[in-house]
Design an enzyme around this catalytic site. Sequence first.
Site, PDB file in Angstrom:
ATOM      1  CD  GLU A 136       5.354  43.419  32.150  1.00 18.59           C
ATOM      2  OE1 GLU A 136       4.457  44.266  32.047  1.00 18.59           O
ATOM      3  OE2 GLU A 136       6.259  43.248  31.315  1.00 18.59           O
TER       4      GLU A 136
ATOM      5  NE  ARG B 261       9.822  48.563  31.573  1.00 19.37           N
ATOM      6  CZ  ARG B 261       9.824  48.520  30.233  1.00 19.37           C
ATOM      7  NH1 ARG B 261       8.689  48.625  29.572  1.00 19.37           N
ATOM      8  NH2 ARG B 261      10.947  48.347  29.568  1.00 19.37           N
TER       9      ARG B 261
HETATM   10  P1  NAI Z   1      12.598  58.463  26.768  1.00 15.05           P
HETATM   11  O1  NAI Z   1      13.752  58.328  27.685  1.00 15.05           O
HETATM   12  O2  NAI Z   1      12.796  58.925  25.378  1.00 15.05           O
HETATM   13  O3  NAI Z   1      11.480  59.414  27.433  1.00 15.05           O
HETATM   14  C1  NAI Z   1      11.095  59.352  28.774  1.00 15.05           C
HETATM   15  C2  NAI Z   1      10.590  60.738  29.148  1.00 15.05           C
HETATM   16  O4  NAI Z   1      10.008  60.655  30.454  1.00 15.05           O
HETATM   17  C3  NAI Z   1      11.708  61.783  29.201  1.00 15.05           C
HETATM   18  O5  NAI Z   1      11.335  62.919  28.424  1.00 15.05           O
HETATM   19  C4  NAI Z   1      11.791  62.108  30.681  1.00 15.05           C
HETATM   20  O6  NAI Z   1      12.196  63.460  30.925  1.00 15.05           O
HETATM   21  C5  NAI Z   1      10.373  61.851  31.126  1.00 15.05           C
HETATM   22  N1  NAI Z   1      10.233  61.708  32.563  1.00 15.05           N
HETATM   23  C6  NAI Z   1      11.147  61.235  33.453  1.00 15.05           C
HETATM   24  N2  NAI Z   1      10.642  61.325  34.699  1.00 15.05           N
HETATM   25  C7  NAI Z   1       9.405  61.853  34.583  1.00 15.05           C
HETATM   26  C8  NAI Z   1       8.399  62.190  35.530  1.00 15.05           C
HETATM   27  N3  NAI Z   1       8.562  62.010  36.845  1.00 15.05           N
HETATM   28  N4  NAI Z   1       7.244  62.727  35.056  1.00 15.05           N
HETATM   29  C9  NAI Z   1       7.071  62.924  33.741  1.00 15.05           C
HETATM   30  N5  NAI Z   1       7.988  62.637  32.802  1.00 15.05           N
HETATM   31  C10 NAI Z   1       9.141  62.101  33.235  1.00 15.05           C
HETATM   32  O7  NAI Z   1      11.889  57.025  26.786  1.00 15.05           O
HETATM   33  P2  NAI Z   1      10.926  56.389  25.676  1.00 15.05           P
HETATM   34  O8  NAI Z   1      11.720  55.716  24.627  1.00 15.05           O
HETATM   35  O9  NAI Z   1       9.923  57.410  25.268  1.00 15.05           O
HETATM   36  O10 NAI Z   1      10.226  55.229  26.525  1.00 15.05           O
HETATM   37  C11 NAI Z   1       9.389  55.537  27.617  1.00 15.05           C
HETATM   38  C12 NAI Z   1       9.071  54.261  28.369  1.00 15.05           C
HETATM   39  O11 NAI Z   1       8.258  53.417  27.560  1.00 15.05           O
HETATM   40  C13 NAI Z   1      10.293  53.369  28.700  1.00 15.05           C
HETATM   41  O12 NAI Z   1      10.924  53.800  29.892  1.00 15.05           O
HETATM   42  C14 NAI Z   1       9.654  52.026  28.874  1.00 15.05           C
HETATM   43  O13 NAI Z   1       9.291  51.878  30.235  1.00 15.05           O
HETATM   44  C15 NAI Z   1       8.380  52.105  28.020  1.00 15.05           C
HETATM   45  N6  NAI Z   1       8.412  51.191  26.877  1.00 15.05           N
HETATM   46  C16 NAI Z   1       7.392  50.290  26.714  1.00 15.05           C
HETATM   47  C17 NAI Z   1       7.370  49.415  25.644  1.00 15.05           C
HETATM   48  C18 NAI Z   1       6.259  48.447  25.412  1.00 15.05           C
HETATM   49  O14 NAI Z   1       6.413  47.520  24.602  1.00 15.05           O
HETATM   50  N7  NAI Z   1       5.112  48.594  26.040  1.00 15.05           N
HETATM   51  C19 NAI Z   1       8.489  49.391  24.693  1.00 15.05           C
HETATM   52  C20 NAI Z   1       9.476  50.428  24.911  1.00 15.05           C
HETATM   53  C21 NAI Z   1       9.447  51.264  25.986  1.00 15.05           C
END
Ligand code: NAI
Length: 336
Positions: A266, A237
């Site tokens: 964006e 993000r």
């Molecule tokens: P997820 O929920 O599976 O993983 C997120 C991870 O980040 C978790 O392991 C969590 O513990 C960790 N986390 C939380 N706070 C943190 C911090 N302060 N420091 C380090 N790690 C921390 O989410 P997923 O599916 O892996 O997606 C991650 C992000 O990717 C989404 O939140 C979204 O913003 C982004 N995304 C982007 C897309 C794109 O098209 N560019 C599409 C889908 C998601």
Amino acid sequence: MRLLVFSARDYDRRYLDLANHARSQPHAIDYTDAHLSADTAALAAGYEAVCVFVNDRLDADVLARLHRGGTRLLLLRCAGFNQLDVPAAIAQGLQIARVPAYSPHAVAEHAVALLLSLNRHLHRAFNRTRENDFRLDGLEGFDLYGKTVGVIGAGRIGAAFAGIMLGFGCRVCIHDPLPLPADLLARGATATTLPDLLAASDVISLHCPLTPATHHVIDRRALSQMRAGVTLINTSRGGLLDTRAVIAALKAGRIGALGLDVYEQEEQLFFDDHSSSVVTDDVLQRLLTFPNVVVTGHQGFFTREALATIAETTLRNLDDYASGQLALSPNRLPLN
Ligand code: NAI
């Protein structure tokens, strides 16, 4: 069930219609290319369910307007939900569902694509060879093999990205408040603090969600702790980066390369064609002038597999709501 889909593009219609027609009891789906905002919320009057995407506005005012129009279900056709005021939605009695895991590989592979494009200067080589300019000057890259890759956030996407980087022969260090997946540890990935990751990594890729705690996690201070010449990738993000501080670090030569699929502002720009108008966002325009920056318009999710899963899961969430089963679904929000 009547569903209105906001911010609908041709591909949204195609994949949602395909999934809907495969159902024994199809839903009544209408589409609008309008983004959801206070000005467009009235379009949803009479629709019990609305479907929204990453740059639709879901603040308290918009949610109250939707509720007044009869909407009771919000279907987010995305994983992240930072655009939604969850407490306000609950206060309005709205039910919420999202698509938490459609294809982590799609986004992880896009992060790798940005990394490889930048490292081997594919964006510049493409333009050169089309002009019959076959010089190599300025296209020197580095081997990824043996380099240290820092991964911030090892959920579904970060873990997939880390796995690919391990396959390249990189050293992978990960910062995540949760314990790391056992398979990554078994393959040699290590858990680390954020300061140690910043100091040790040749490449840093962001995969944590945008929350108040992670807003501008990469700020001037974090940038000053990184190795000079670091390659920074953000497919998560835009708000994770302090973009102005990043521009200063690019100008100072501290960042070697920057790959972005997301951008702080964006929602004013992405997913629409602005090629015939004057874009007034000077920060993005400055970013686009650097030869060592590649920006894509939030296309990490954009694969056939991911689109099909997003459509199917979105309609399954609608099915669950219609049959009173949504409360039992792992796709519902809030998380708990
Ligand atoms: P997820 O929920 O599976 O993983 C997120 C991870 O980040 C978790 O392991 C969590 O513990 C960790 N986390 C939380 N706070 C943190 C911090 N302060 N420091 C380090 N790690 C921390 O989410 P997923 O599916 O892996 O997606 C991650 C992000 O990717 C989404 O939140 C979204 O913003 C982004 N995304 C982007 C897309 C794109 O098209 N560019 C599409 C889908 C998601």
